[in-house]
Design a protein around this motif. Structure first.
Motif, PDB file in Angstrom:
ATOM      1  N   PRO A   5      -9.962  -4.590 -11.621  1.00 16.30           N
ATOM      2  CA  PRO A   5     -10.336  -3.400 -10.842  1.00 16.30           C
ATOM      3  C   PRO A   5      -9.441  -2.191 -11.151  1.00 16.30           C
ATOM      4  N   ILE A   6      -8.139  -2.443 -11.328  1.00 12.60           N
ATOM      5  CA  ILE A   6      -7.200  -1.340 -11.594  1.00 12.60           C
ATOM      6  C   ILE A   6      -7.375  -0.850 -13.031  1.00 12.60           C
ATOM      7  N   HIS A   7      -7.646  -1.781 -13.932  1.00  8.95           N
ATOM      8  CA  HIS A   7      -7.904  -1.425 -15.335  1.00  8.95           C
ATOM      9  C   HIS A   7      -9.119  -0.495 -15.424  1.00  8.95           C
ATOM     10  N   SER A   8     -10.098  -0.742 -14.589  1.00  6.42           N
ATOM     11  CA  SER A   8     -11.315   0.079 -14.561  1.00  6.42           C
ATOM     12  C   SER A   8     -10.984   1.512 -14.149  1.00  6.42           C
ATOM     13  N   VAL A  52      -0.404  -3.820  -9.240  1.00  9.30           N
ATOM     14  CA  VAL A  52      -0.753  -3.550  -7.842  1.00  9.30           C
ATOM     15  C   VAL A  52       0.537  -3.415  -7.024  1.00  9.30           C
ATOM     16  N   HIS A  53       1.366  -4.473  -7.083  1.00  6.82           N
ATOM     17  CA  HIS A  53       2.625  -4.515  -6.336  1.00  6.82           C
ATOM     18  C   HIS A  53       3.384  -5.757  -6.815  1.00  6.82           C
ATOM     19  N   PRO A  54       4.724  -5.707  -6.907  1.00  7.85           N
ATOM     20  CA  PRO A  54       5.454  -6.898  -7.369  1.00  7.85           C
ATOM     21  C   PRO A  54       5.152  -8.155  -6.550  1.00  7.85           C
ATOM     22  N   ASP A  55       4.851  -7.991  -5.251  1.00  4.57           N
ATOM     23  CA  ASP A  55       4.515  -9.162  -4.422  1.00  4.57           C
ATOM     24  C   ASP A  55       3.135  -9.714  -4.738  1.00  4.57           C
ATOM     25  N   LEU A  73       4.128   1.704 -12.916  1.00  2.73           N
ATOM     26  CA  LEU A  73       3.450   2.433 -11.842  1.00  2.73           C
ATOM     27  C   LEU A  73       2.749   1.406 -10.962  1.00  2.73           C
ATOM     28  N   THR A  74       3.026   1.449  -9.660  1.00  2.00           N
ATOM     29  CA  THR A  74       2.380   0.495  -8.745  1.00  2.00           C
ATOM     30  C   THR A  74       1.305   1.195  -7.926  1.00  2.00           C
ATOM     31  N   VAL A  75       0.225   0.497  -7.690  1.00  2.00           N
ATOM     32  CA  VAL A  75      -0.880   1.035  -6.888  1.00  2.00           C
ATOM     33  C   VAL A  75      -0.430   1.168  -5.432  1.00  2.00           C
ATOM     34  N   ASP A  76       0.321   0.172  -4.960  1.00  2.00           N
ATOM     35  CA  ASP A  76       0.779   0.155  -3.566  1.00  2.00           C
ATOM     36  C   ASP A  76       2.228   0.595  -3.470  1.00  2.00           C
ATOM     37  N   LYS A  89       0.157  -9.141   2.523  1.00  2.00           N
ATOM     38  CA  LYS A  89      -0.359  -8.086   3.385  1.00  2.00           C
ATOM     39  C   LYS A  89      -0.642  -6.816   2.586  1.00  2.00           C
ATOM     40  N   ASN A  90      -1.854  -6.311   2.752  1.00  2.00           N
ATOM     41  CA  ASN A  90      -2.223  -5.009   2.186  1.00  2.00           C
ATOM     42  C   ASN A  90      -2.302  -4.913   0.680  1.00  2.00           C
ATOM     43  N   HIS A  91      -2.131  -6.003  -0.039  1.00  2.00           N
ATOM     44  CA  HIS A  91      -2.100  -5.855  -1.495  1.00  2.00           C
ATOM     45  C   HIS A  91      -3.462  -5.989  -2.177  1.00  2.00           C
ATOM     46  N   HIS A  92      -4.533  -5.873  -1.416  1.00  2.00           N
ATOM     47  CA  HIS A  92      -5.866  -5.789  -2.033  1.00  2.00           C
ATOM     48  C   HIS A  92      -6.398  -4.381  -1.770  1.00  2.00           C
ATOM     49  N   SER A  93      -5.525  -3.401  -1.974  1.00  2.00           N
ATOM     50  CA  SER A  93      -5.829  -2.032  -1.551  1.00  2.00           C
ATOM     51  C   SER A  93      -6.925  -1.364  -2.370  1.00  2.00           C
TER      52      SER A  93
END
Length: 257
Positions: A5-8, A52-55, A73-76, A89-93
């Motif tokens: 999704p992020i690659h898109s 997305v995020h290191p977690d 660069l992180t999305v979250d 938590k929250n990492h499917h932003s």
């Protein structure tokens, strides 16, 4: 870029300049992935690594630690990396179009910083992408607007961003942790809530065994929807994100009927 999704999203912004490399292309889980030497070499050679995020990308954490922080660069970005009982938590932003609109702006600025000579292309791509996101947002809201009063329950917190952004009526979550095995107590508690609230739909992600869902819904009248929130079966590329969000919305809509 770590996941489809992020690659898109990145593909939309880099059109006409470069093609981003997708790191986890098969059904590799970002939580548990073990990178091959070829994947590690892509990471080492990259001008920019987008996660997305290191977690979230726990399987990549060791490899990511070896990359200079200014190349990541992180999305979250604004989200805490502290673990609490709401694991993941929250990492499917990416399931919130609004969040992606904000991230696309941040991504555009970063690309211009790295490659200023293509500033006009990045700005043009960002403008087009933002318009497409606004159209997608309206289209999905329209599709789900008739089901705003129907209640749903989720297996875990994976759909949090989607539910909030679409203002759907969620009555709870069976489990707070992503891959948790359910106790008899939690199953009975969830069944009680489903019956009491006359819940019409249960959403769960593809990694939850069907056997567990059958145990949970046995004796209840409730629709279920198994949803792939990454879009493993959708071709990677600029259209992936739009197809993914339409697929998810369609499944949620059918489940709420």
């Amino acid at each position: 870029v770590s996941i489809k999704p992020i690659h898109s999203i990145v593909s939309n912004l880099t059109q006409g300049v470069s093609t981003p490399k997708l790191l986890l292309s098969s059904k590799q889980s970002a939580h548990h992935a073990h990178l091959k030497p070829s994947q590690l070499s892509h990471l080492e050679q990259a001008d920019l690594v987008i996660i997305v995020h290191p977690d979230f990308e726990q399987g990549l954490s060791k490899s990511i630690r070896n990359i200079p922080a200014e190349k990541i660069l992180t999305v979250d970005q604004s989200m805490t990396s502290k673990h609490d009982e709401h694991d993941d938590k929250n990492h499917h932003s990416w399931l919130s179009i609004q969040h992606i609109q904000q991230f696309a702006q941040k991504l555009g600025d970063t690309l211009i910083q790295i490659d200023p000579k293509n500033k006009a292309t990045y700005q043009g791509n960002l403008h087009k992408f933002s318009q497409k996101l606004t159209a997608l947002k309206l289209s999905l809201q329209q599709q789900l607007s008739n089901h705003a009063n129907q209640s749903l329950i989720t297996y875990n917190n994976a759909f949090e961003h989607f539910i909030k952004s679409q203002q759907l009526k969620q009555i709870g979550s069976v489990s707070q942790r992503h891959g948790e095995n359910l106790s008899i107590f939690k199953i009975l508690k969830a069944k009680k809530i489903i019956q009491k609230q006359q819940t019409s739909c249960l959403l769960f992600t593809t990694e939850i065994p069907q056997k567990r869902i059958n145990t949970l819904t046995e004796g209840l009248v409730i629709n279920t929807a198994e949803i792939d929130i990454i879009g493993f079966d959708i071709q990677p590329g600029a259209d992936h994100y739009f197809k993914l969000m339409q697929n998810i919305t369609q499944k949620v809509e059918q489940c709420l009927k």
